[in-house]
Design a protein around this motif. Structure first.
Motif, PDB file in Angstrom:
ATOM      1  N   THR A   1       0.835  -1.207   0.000  1.00 55.07           N
ATOM      2  CA  THR A   1       0.000   0.000   0.000  1.00 55.07           C
ATOM      3  C   THR A   1       0.865   1.251   0.000  1.00 55.07           C
ATOM      4  N   LEU A   2       1.884   1.270   0.839  1.00 50.33           N
ATOM      5  CA  LEU A   2       2.789   2.425   0.882  1.00 50.33           C
ATOM      6  C   LEU A   2       3.489   2.619  -0.457  1.00 50.33           C
TER       7      LEU A   2
ATOM      8  N   TYR B   1       2.329   1.946  -3.410  1.00 50.08           N
ATOM      9  CA  TYR B   1       1.384   2.567  -4.339  1.00 50.08           C
ATOM     10  C   TYR B   1       1.369   4.085  -4.148  1.00 50.08           C
ATOM     11  N   TYR B   2       1.313   4.511  -2.895  1.00 43.11           N
ATOM     12  CA  TYR B   2       1.297   5.951  -2.610  1.00 43.11           C
ATOM     13  C   TYR B   2       2.605   6.611  -3.050  1.00 43.11           C
TER      14      TYR B   2
ATOM     15  N   ALA C   1       3.078   9.687  -6.339  1.00 39.34           N
ATOM     16  CA  ALA C   1       3.390  11.095  -6.046  1.00 39.34           C
ATOM     17  C   ALA C   1       4.088  11.755  -7.229  1.00 39.34           C
TER      18      ALA C   1
ATOM     19  N   TYR D   1       7.239   7.729   2.686  1.00 40.96           N
ATOM     20  CA  TYR D   1       5.892   8.269   2.543  1.00 40.96           C
ATOM     21  C   TYR D   1       5.719   9.555   3.353  1.00 40.96           C
TER      22      TYR D   1
END
Length: 181
Positions: free
Chosen positions: A22-23, A25-26, A30, A100
């Motif tokens: 998940t991290l 993907y973020y 960006a 992140y």
């Protein structure tokens, strides 16, 4: 000699890897390029590009696959292997969270800078505001420490009811990270 915790270890590794994914993907989503090319070397944009590079590195660095042979049979061997995979996944998640948070600070910088510029360009009239924006970015980035990330992530895991009995110590995570730089 088996302790019966390999199922919990397996679930913990799955949770850690899910968080890491998940991290990632973020991090990958960006922005890294400003709309104005003359902003390319500004602090926030440089930080965003570095976060992208760091995110790729933590994703691509190889896992330690050598696991020592242990006595006690297959369950003890599985325990040792799961503990090693847990260190790897825990450390990757830790580093991804750090990236992140740095990225989020840089994105706030972009927003603040855009609100100061109001669609215009830097000039002597907004130089002090832009300098304050840069200073705040440096403060925000300095506040992102291994200790705070480790503590926050452990607290979050605990609040979600995750099994954390054998989570690696912070110094083990830092050693893992140093070995991959």
């Amino acid at each position: 000699m088996a302790d019966g915790l390999n199922d919990q270890r397996t679930v913990r590794v799955a949770d850690l890897l899910s968080d890491f994914r998940t991290l990632q993907y973020y991090i990958a989503a960006a922005p890294t390029e400003p709309s104005h090319s003359d902003d390319y070397y500004c602090e926030g944009w440089a930080a965003l590009r570095q976060c992208s590079i760091d995110g790729q590195h933590i994703l691509n660095c190889a896992a330690e696959t050598r696991v020592p042979r242990v006595r006690g049979g297959p369950d003890e061997q599985a325990k040792t292997e799961l503990q090693q995979v847990m260190l790897d996944s825990f450390s990757r998640r830790h580093e991804a969270q750090k990236i992140y948070l740095r990225q989020a600070a840089a994105q706030r910088w972009v927003e603040w800078r855009d609100s100061i510029l109001c669609g215009g360009r830097p000039h002597s009239g907004n130089a002090s505001q832009l300098a304050s924006c840069d200073a705040q970015l440096r403060i925000d980035l300095a506040a992102i420490t291994d200790d705070s990330i480790y503590s926050d992530m452990r607290s979050s895991d605990y609040q979600m009811g995750r099994w954390t009995l054998e989570d690696p110590r912070l110094r083990d995570v830092q050693r893992w990270v140093r070995a991959r730089q």
